[in-house]
Enzyme design. Structure first.
Site, PDB file in Angstrom:
ATOM      1  N   ASP A   1       0.845  -1.204   0.000  1.00  0.00           N
ATOM      2  CA  ASP A   1       0.000   0.000   0.000  1.00  0.00           C
ATOM      3  C   ASP A   1       0.873   1.243   0.000  1.00  0.00           C
ATOM      4  OD1 ASP A   1      -2.051  -1.769   0.521  1.00  0.00           O
ATOM      5  OD2 ASP A   1      -2.113  -1.303   2.664  1.00  0.00           O
ATOM      6  N   LYS A   2       0.272   2.343  -0.415  1.00  0.00           N
ATOM      7  CA  LYS A   2       0.983   3.628  -0.390  1.00  0.00           C
ATOM      8  C   LYS A   2       1.544   3.899   1.016  1.00  0.00           C
ATOM      9  CE  LYS A   2       0.123   8.393  -1.789  1.00  0.00           C
ATOM     10  NZ  LYS A   2      -0.863   9.361  -2.279  1.00  0.00           N
TER      11      LYS A   2
END
Ligand code: URA
Length: 244
Positions: free
Chosen positions: A113-114
């Site tokens: 994920d970011k």
């Protein structure tokens, strides 16, 4: 014995992102391409693509980039996306710019994920990519999770049981291992790669992941002291560690 592949110099360099074939022809004419210190002035020349080529060929005085089959280990910083086309900072921005033009393209092996940091692999080897992410291989991924609330003590058993059903899914998660580090910190090892899996697993226990960092993938760990945003190429021994 397998035959050594050959390639035209312009095709090879163009596929490695150095520029168009006509740009390579101009660079060759100008003396910017050498093999074993001899200038290659005609970019249509065919050469053997041997593994030692990056040590023997120079482009504008710099060693040739790695050939097809590279595996990169990156310590992903927070805030970067594992995508080729989304807006904002992308993990590919960390690598040399011309590598974005390589064909076959370099892709991340799975995604973080970011807002997840840590060990991320990238490769232009499609077969390897599929072997690592294949659920049949059970490659273990270990995450360090910092939690908003204290662990209750029941999470380990729940995750290990292999019966936890995440919201909106119809197949329970495979067994996962929890190692408690402190009341609000744990290492969680999973063999699947479902969407936001670790965050959703802790959410299913009524907790919330505040920080997530991947430390290990198979038998590979982030090298000691590697800073966020640093990366290195893996050799064959290190690549083999993924499947240990
Ligand atoms: N699980 C998550 O929730 N996020 C990741 O980035 C990886 C695993």
């Amino acid at each position: 014995m397998t035959k050594t592949p050959t390639s035209r110099v312009d095709r090879l360099l163009s596929s490695m992102g150095y520029g168009s074939r006509s740009e390579m022809a101009r660079m060759a004419k100008a003396g910017g391409i050498t093999l074993d210190a001899d200038e290659i002035s005609d970019a249509t020349k065919r050469i053997s693509v041997t593994p030692d080529l990056p040590n023997r060929m120079k482009i504008d005085g710099e060693s040739l980039d790695p050939l097809l089959g590279m595996v990169i280990l990156l310590n992903k910083p927070l805030g970067m996306t594992c995508s080729h086309k989304e807006d904002g900072a992308l993990v590919y921005d960390i690598l040399p710019q011309r590598w974005k033009r390589r064909d076959p393209a370099i892709s991340t092996i799975g995604r973080l994920d970011k807002q997840t940091s840590g060990l991320l692999l990238l490769t232009d080897d499609g077969d390897l990519l599929h072997r690592v992410i294949s659920p049949r291989r059970h490659v273990k991924k270990t995450y360090r999770a910092k939690l908003a609330r204290p662990l209750t003590g029941t999470e380990g058993e729940l995750f290990a049981a292999g019966q936890l059903m995440l919201e909106g899914e119809d197949k329970p998660l495979a067994p996962a291992e929890l190692e408690v580090i402190s009341e609000t910190e744990a290492l969680l090892s999973v063999t699947e790669g479902r969407y936001h899996q670790v965050r959703r697993m802790f959410a299913a226990t009524g907790n919330h992941v505040e920080a997530l960092h991947r430390e290990r993938l198979g038998g590979l760990s982030l090298p000691e002291g590697m800073a966020f945003g640093e990366w290195k190429l893996l050799d064959q021994e290190e690549i083999a560690l993924i499947f240990q």
